[in-house]
Each structure stands twice: as structure tokens, then as C-alpha cells.
Design an enzyme around this catalytic site. Sequence first.
Site, PDB file in Angstrom:
ATOM      1  N   VAL A 199       0.888  -1.160   0.000  1.00 28.64           N
ATOM      2  CA  VAL A 199       0.000   0.000   0.000  1.00 28.64           C
ATOM      3  C   VAL A 199       0.925   1.209   0.000  1.00 28.64           C
ATOM      4  CG1 VAL A 199      -1.860   1.211   1.188  1.00 28.64           C
ATOM      5  CG2 VAL A 199      -1.709  -1.278   1.345  1.00 28.64           C
TER       6      VAL A 199
ATOM      7  N   HIS B  31      -6.878   7.496   1.760  1.00 27.40           N
ATOM      8  CA  HIS B  31      -7.091   6.077   1.457  1.00 27.40           C
ATOM      9  C   HIS B  31      -5.989   5.198   2.052  1.00 27.40           C
ATOM     10  CE1 HIS B  31      -8.699   2.724  -0.881  1.00 27.40           C
ATOM     11  NE2 HIS B  31      -7.474   2.466  -1.290  1.00 27.40           N
TER      12      HIS B  31
ATOM     13  N   ARG C   9      12.269  -2.309  -0.949  1.00 30.06           N
ATOM     14  CA  ARG C   9      11.941  -3.367   0.015  1.00 30.06           C
ATOM     15  C   ARG C   9      11.585  -4.686  -0.664  1.00 30.06           C
ATOM     16  NH1 ARG C   9      11.473   1.377   2.010  1.00 30.06           N
ATOM     17  NH2 ARG C   9      11.687   1.821   4.244  1.00 30.06           N
TER      18      ARG C   9
END
Length: 146
Positions: free
Chosen positions: A72, A79, A118
Site C-alpha cells: 500500500v 485512502h 523493500r
Amino acid sequence: MSPNITIVVSQFNKEISTKLLNGALEAYKNIHGNTDSVNIIKVSGAFEIPGTVKQVIDNDENIAAIVTLGSVIKGETAHFEYISSSVTDSLSQLSIYAKIPIIYGILTTYTLKQAIERADSNQLNKGGEVMQAALDSMHVYKNISN
């Protein structure tokens, strides 16, 4: 015998999810030689992950652990905060009551660049890291139940 593990992976931000999934599968394969015992369930986005995890828990008695993967990334609206918080809280609650490890591998980053870093297999791929956590946690759970 290799443990049955289910990976629930979001298809939103697919480039990131694919790298996380590849890292998780590689970590499993490095220990168990193949990924025949890994079930992959693809869902639309991070919000769909907790409900899917609940279905796996309720319907698969042979599962040893669940790994969740996705990302995300913060945009220009709230949001990001709502989704991140909801998914994290839901998975936390599921993991408390489940008899198997549920491992959180959903990146929540401020930028696409952070997410790519990541998920990069040449660096510390969080997918591989969370798979290792799942395998370690399975042993912890087993030792507690014996």
C-alpha cells in the site's frame, strides 16, 4: 515432508507484489527444495487479504502457516491510512485467534521507490524475510503445543 503454506498476495501494485512473492517462494525453496506445498491465492488488493485469510483458516485444516504479501503506497488522499490501518488491525486479530502463524508481509510505504527497495531481490527482499518468519513461527507454535 514440506509444510503446507498458503500465500495470500495482493495484485494491486503488481510489480511490487510479484517481487515479494518471488522472494517468498525462493526462501521456501532454499529450505525445502521445491514449492510444491505452497498454495498461492491472488486477491485484488490489500483490503481483500484479511477476508481471504479467514476463509483459508476456516476451510483448510492442513495449512501450517499463512503469509500475506502486498503493498500500500501513500497517495494524495487518506485512502492509504484507512486501508493500512484496517488490514493491519484485521490481520492482527486473526493472528491472535488462529492456531497457525499468520505473517504480515504487506509493505506500507510513502513512495513507490521505497516499495521497490523493500521488494528488491538484490537487497533485503521482505517477501523472503516474511517467509522465513513463517517457517520459524511454525516451529515455535509446534513447540508450544507439544
